[in-house]
Design an enzyme around this catalytic site. Structure first.
Site, PDB file in Angstrom:
ATOM      1  N   GLY A 179       0.790  -1.224   0.000  1.00  0.00           N
ATOM      2  CA  GLY A 179       0.000   0.000   0.000  1.00  0.00           C
ATOM      3  C   GLY A 179       0.823   1.275   0.000  1.00  0.00           C
ATOM      4  O   GLY A 179       0.719   2.110  -0.902  1.00  0.00           O
ATOM      5  N   HIS A 181       4.128   1.576  -0.300  1.00  0.00           N
ATOM      6  CA  HIS A 181       5.224   1.544  -1.264  1.00  0.00           C
ATOM      7  C   HIS A 181       4.774   2.053  -2.629  1.00  0.00           C
ATOM      8  O   HIS A 181       5.407   2.948  -3.214  1.00  0.00           O
ATOM      9  CB  HIS A 181       5.754   0.113  -1.389  1.00  0.00           C
ATOM     10  N   TYR A 475      10.895   7.859   1.817  1.00  0.00           N
ATOM     11  CA  TYR A 475      11.899   7.994   2.869  1.00  0.00           C
ATOM     12  C   TYR A 475      11.527   9.215   3.710  1.00  0.00           C
ATOM     13  O   TYR A 475      12.241  10.214   3.751  1.00  0.00           O
ATOM     14  CB  TYR A 475      13.302   8.164   2.280  1.00  0.00           C
TER      15      TYR A 475
END
Length: 537
Positions: A179, A181, A475
């Site tokens: 999800g 990612h 990130y």
């Protein structure tokens, strides 16, 4: 009489709740009653709505927290954890949370660098999608439907189960949730050939702020554009994705060549910068920097930097060798350095698993995770860092025990896709991406390690992209800026981080957010804000 701040309210809530752990906090009881009333049959919530009194509450909460920075008593805990078994449970959770004024955080794999999917400074609940992880692979039509709670390793496994001649361009860590990612972009060893995971999305199902289940056709192209690289958590709960699976050869080639500073790693790294993004799109060659013990000499420092040049080539070794010898002869690649494997075996290789007959089953292990603390940042590089710049970087790395830098080369397909094709904007013009990681083992090292990471990041400012200094959404880095807790962040304030993640696409993301969630229900510390003229309580 002055209105108390949210921090004071939440502190009171935390103290009150910890003192009354034997009973349910009123919002918990109200939520359970509300949720149960929407189910058929009623009163079956005990299996998948967890309060702080539930026996499974702590184990479920901690099960997919990958960063030990957030495994402590100071990290705010949710009032409830909803683990839906069906999309209707997601709809009910949204409806009841709205009615009770609770914020919602959505978690799939838990690889959230700043904990935004499972922590908040206001009363909140988690919708944890780990039970929604079905995968249906259609080889004939080169596609797959995958629910957001599935992990990348599970998706790769299911594809390989149907055919060894297909793969999917996504990340190398098997326990990353599909999800988050995909909705943030999704890099992997195939992205120079096929683009990002988000570039290969055909359709999706999302539960919006009104509890409606929308597909690409019903959500419209603006929202479909936004959730591919713009982060799904700002717009709703994405419950499943239809993705394009991609052809891979019967045999691919992998290698890992490692050099220390004493063996010329700095010179090779400087050369790599000018080569990796220009290589044939079938070659993925990234560089990973870490500090290791120096066994080459007994004199001086016992630490050195090791650079690992790790590669996947979509073909056999006999074709790879002449390509590398022509493009990067300095690397010294020889046939004995290379191993021919299937694509699914290359997934194991990059995940750090052994390649054995039964090791593919490790891709189904949801418990595999890093056991420690970390802080991450990211950068994009548009021209090679000078030798002087690299020397300074290496000196800073040698100050710490366990730093890790991963340099991911661009080029190939990434040059061919427009920055505005999907919400993810970082395309042509970049030669590589940097992921900075500070890793440590003890909680009392946290402040020191985060300070070191910030100093490294500041040092690199002269050598990376500018105006804006770009960053990768997956990130997450709250140092870039954060929203106000009460959800009234201005566009100008959100620009501090929004332009770094999304560049010129940020404005369109704000317009989409304003149209689909004008009340800003789906929000977190770095969610897309709404335009003030449309904001409503």
């Amino acid at each position: 009489m002055p209105v108390p701040s949210l921090k004071i309210v939440f502190l009171f809530y935390a103290i009150f709740f910890s003192a009354c752990s034997a009973t349910l906090y009123p919002s918990q009881e109200s939520f359970v009653q509300c949720f149960s009333s929407h189910l058929q049959p009623a009163n079956v919530t005990s299996n998948f709505v967890l309060t702080t009194n539930s026996s499974d509450y702590s184990s479920v909460l901690q099960s997919s927290i990958r960063n030990h920075r957030f495994l402590n008593n100071s990290t705010p805990k949710p009032l409830l954890i909803v683990t839906p078994l069906h999309v209707s449970h997601v709809q009910s959770a949204i409806f009841c949370a709205k009615g009770l004024g609770l914020e919602v955080r959505v978690r799939s794999g838990g690889h959230d660098y700043e904990g935004l999917s499972f922590a908040a400074d206001v009363p909140f609940l988690i919708i944890d999608l780990f039970n929604l992880r079905s995968i249906s692979v259609d080889i004939e039509n080169e596609s797959a439907w995958v629910e957001s709670g599935a992990l990348l390793g599970e998706l790769y496994y299911k594809i390989a189960e149907k055919s060894k001649l297909y793969g999917f361009p996504a990340g190398s860590c098997s326990t990353v949730g599909v999800g988050g990612h995909i909705s943030g972009g999704g890099f992997g060893t195939l992205f120079r050939k096929y683009g990002l995971a988000a570039d290969n999305v055909i359709d999706a199902k999302i539960v919006d702020v009104n509890g409606k289940v929308l597909t690409r056709k019903s959500m419209g192209e603006d929202l479909f554009w936004a959730i591919r690289g713009g982060g799904g958590a700002s717009f709703g709960v994405i419950v499943s994705w239809k993705v394009r699976i991609v052809p891979v050869p019967e045999k691919v080639t992998v290698f890992n060549l490692q050099y220390t500073l004493e063996q010329g790693a700095s010179r090779l790294l400087h050369r790599w910068q000018s080569i990796a993004h220009e290589l044939d799109e079938d070659i993925f060659l990234h560089a990973a920097l870490e500090v290791v013990n120096n066994n080459a000499t007994s004199a001086g420092s016992n630490k050195t930097v090791r650079v690992s040049f790790v590669s996947l080539y979509l073909g056999g070794v006999e074709k790879l060798l002449p390509l590398m010898q022509e493009s990067f002869p300095e690397l010294g690649l020889m046939q004995e350095n290379c191993t021919e494997v299937t694509w699914i075996e290359s997934v194991l290789y990059f995940a750090g698993f052994p390649i054995t007959k039964d090791s593919i089953n490790m891709l189904l292990d949801r418990s595999t995770q890093y056991e420690g603390f970390f802080k991450a940042k990211s950068d994009y590089v548009t021209k090679p860092v000078s030798e002087t710049g690299l020397e300074g970087l290496l000196r800073i790395l040698l100050e710490e025990k366990k730093p890790l830098l991963i340099l991911t080369p661009y080029g190939g397909k990434m040059n061919d896709i427009s920055y505005s094709e999907i919400a993810f904007p970082h395309r042509k013009g970049n030669i590589y991406k940097i992921q900075y990681l500070a890793l440590w083992d003890l909680e009392d090292e946290t402040d020191q390690q985060i300070a070191w990471m910030r100093r490294l990041y500041k040092y690199m400012s002269n050598y990376v992209s500018k105006a804006p200094r770009a960053a990768y959404l997956n990130y997450r880095d709250l140092d870039l800026g954060r929203n106000n807790n009460i959800g009234n962040t201005s566009f100008a304030q959100a620009n501090n981080w929004g332009l770094k993640y999304f560049k010129n696409n940020f404005k369109r993301l704000v317009r989409v957010k304003t149209a689909v969630d004008p009340g800003n229900f789906f929000r977190n510390e770095q969610s897309i804000p709404v335009l003030p003229s449309h904001r409503r309580k």
